[in-house]
Write a protein that holds these residues in place. Structure first.
Motif, PDB file in Angstrom:
ATOM      1  N   ASP B 109      64.550  16.629  -0.866  1.00  0.00           N
ATOM      2  CA  ASP B 109      63.505  17.408  -0.103  1.00  0.00           C
ATOM      3  C   ASP B 109      62.252  16.486   0.207  1.00  0.00           C
ATOM      4  O   ASP B 109      61.369  16.416  -0.481  1.00  0.00           O
ATOM      5  N   ALA B 111      59.755  16.749   2.259  1.00  0.00           N
ATOM      6  CA  ALA B 111      58.631  16.987   2.380  1.00  0.00           C
ATOM      7  C   ALA B 111      57.875  17.268   0.985  1.00  0.00           C
ATOM      8  O   ALA B 111      56.723  16.559   0.700  1.00  0.00           O
ATOM      9  N   THR B 112      58.497  17.683  -0.098  1.00  0.00           N
ATOM     10  CA  THR B 112      57.938  17.421  -1.452  1.00  0.00           C
ATOM     11  C   THR B 112      57.594  16.050  -1.929  1.00  0.00           C
ATOM     12  O   THR B 112      56.576  15.549  -2.268  1.00  0.00           O
ATOM     13  N   GLU B 114      57.042  13.459   0.044  1.00  0.00           N
ATOM     14  CA  GLU B 114      55.730  12.935   0.745  1.00  0.00           C
ATOM     15  C   GLU B 114      54.445  13.791   0.407  1.00  0.00           C
ATOM     16  O   GLU B 114      53.352  12.965   0.252  1.00  0.00           O
ATOM     17  N   ARG B 115      54.541  14.853  -0.021  1.00  0.00           N
ATOM     18  CA  ARG B 115      53.405  15.525  -0.172  1.00  0.00           C
ATOM     19  C   ARG B 115      53.037  15.176  -1.872  1.00  0.00           C
ATOM     20  O   ARG B 115      51.550  14.935  -2.031  1.00  0.00           O
TER      21      ARG B 115
END
Lengths: 133, 318
Positions: B109, B111-112, B114-115
């Motif tokens: 994942d 996006a996770t 990177e967040r």
């Protein structure tokens, strides 16, 4: 949308704090029927409390008929609490009274004690009922 | 679907070089979907237990089942962050995340990842060896979370983090648990840090399980009571049977005791508010207090779903 603030030193159980803050928002008219409560995921991301704690608080509010969970949509306010929204005349009168108390030289704690004493004269202690439950 | 995230039976580990038992006769069950605090003093066996569950070491005796399988076979579904946060020092943050994506092609994942990294304002071009301990923790957690595991094993995840990062990343962990039903086990010495975030406790001391169960059930099974000392000079003079006494103390004319009540409490005693930290500290101060394991399903039980929702309905009616 309501934002919960958890005070870890208050000695009040976290789920009770969420219930109380929701009721406070309902009383102040900050939450109205039809409004959506934040999703458990959003609350726990902001507060770092366990998801079950938030769900427990929401279930308690649901049990009291204040909110309803709609499957897949979220938890919504069903009814409001009290009759004193943030902009009511009663609030205005109380604000004037607080200003007079301050002008008369009362400290914050003096005012709080006075208010609590008058409150106790006129109302049963609902906080106690809640603790006993 | 399995109801247990981890099930240990008579689990023991001895290290030849150190001698003695790092873990002994550990039997416990962690239901799926719980956020479990793994607590105990230094050298209690917390890291050994996590390494056994992660399948990095083999038990000397007994067995541990993870997500219904052998720890070594379920590794793709488990995220493990060990205490020393092992990362490749010569890789940059961006390269480390790309490695995570390559190693977990089915579940990654991005996006996770990177967040979580962005939350620390990390320079993606910085090499891991130049990062502070807290920044490395952040990168290690980003890897573990982006793998989208069903079970997250975290050894002292918060130790190197500043208070702000601690709150933020604990929030991220809770949001992950809320959204995906991820089971999380985190070890720590600092009970206060875990008290609001965990709904299950595994306390180990001297290599053995001292307390195991959902926190609400464990708290409900104990009572902190105070009463008159009536001339007794030492706690030993006091017999609170049939209640099990975990700890008792005489202060002036008053006795304070942490007990596991068996039936009604003695008349004239007052019950005081009990926190999870009180409970843990009392057990750590009194190694001789009998262990207590709550809510373990018998091994032969049908795989019924031990959801937190059903546990919660019990609480509200209690």
């Amino acid at each position: 949308m309501i934002e919960y603030r958890i005070d870890r030193r208050s000695g009040v159980a976290t789920y009770v704090q969420i219930v109380q803050q929701t009721k406070q928002a309902l009383r102040m008219g900050l939450l109205e029927p039809g409004d959506k409560l934040p999703a458990a995921r959003e609350v726990v991301e902001a507060t770092a409390v366990n998801p079950n704690t938030v769900l427990k608080a929401y279930r308690e509010l649901e049990r009291e008929g204040l909110v309803e969970a709609r499957r897949g949509l979220g938890t919504f306010v069903r009814r409001s609490l009290g009759a004193a929204p943030a902009d009511s005349p009663l609030r205005g009168e109380l604000a004037e009274w607080a200003a007079r108390a301050r002008a008369a030289g009362l400290e914050r704690d003096d005012v709080a004690a006075l208010f609590a004493a008058v409150l106790d004269e006129h109302f049963d202690s609902t906080a106690k009922e809640q603790e006993n439950r | 679907m399995t109801s247990s995230a981890i099930e240990a039976t008579g689990l023991a580990k001895t290290f030849r070089r150190r001698g003695g038992w790092a873990l002994r006769d550990c039997t416990f069950q962690l239901p799926a979907g719980r956020v479990c605090a793994l607590v105990g003093p230094n050298g209690a066996g917390k890291s050994t237990l996590l390494a056994l569950a992660a399948g990095l070491i083999a038990p000397s005796e007994g067995s541990v089942t993870v997500l219904g399988g052998h720890p070594a076979h379920v590794r793709p579904r488990v995220g493990f962050v060990s205490q020393d946060k092992p990362l490749h020092p010569q890789l940059t943050v961006a390269e480390t995340l790309r490695m995570g994506a390559d190693l977990n092609p089915d579940s990654w994942d991005a996006a996770t990842a990177e967040r979580v990294v962005a939350g620390g304002e990390l320079d993606l071009g910085a090499r891991v060896r130049s990062l502070s301990g807290g920044q490395r923790t952040r990168v290690a957690l980003a890897l573990a979370l982006a793998k989208r595991p069903e079970l997250l094993l975290l050894d002292e995840p918060m130790a190197a983090l500043d208070p702000l990062a601690r709150h933020e990343l604990m929030g991220t962990l809770m949001a992950t648990a809320a959204q995906y039903g991820t089971t999380i086990v985190m070890s720590s010495h600092v009970m206060a840090e875990l008290e609001d975030s965990c709904d299950h406790l595994l306390l180990i001391g001297d290599g053995r399980v001292r307390l195991s169960g959902d926190t609400d059930d464990l708290l409900a099974a104990h009572a902190l009571i105070t009463g008159p000392a009536r001339g007794a000079a030492a706690p030993a003079d006091f017999d609170l049977a049939p209640h099990t006494t975990v700890e008792s103390r005489v202060t002036g004319r008053q006795v304070t005791a942490l007990v596991r009540p068996e039936g009604p409490l003695p008349a004239g005693w007052q019950t005081r508010e009990l926190s999870l930290e009180d409970l843990v500290l009392a057990h750590l101060r009194n190694p001789a207090a009998p262990p207590l394991t709550l809510g373990a399903l018998p091994a032969s039980a049908s795989p019924q779903e031990a959801t937190s929702a059903s546990a919660m309905s019990q609480e509200t009616t209690a």
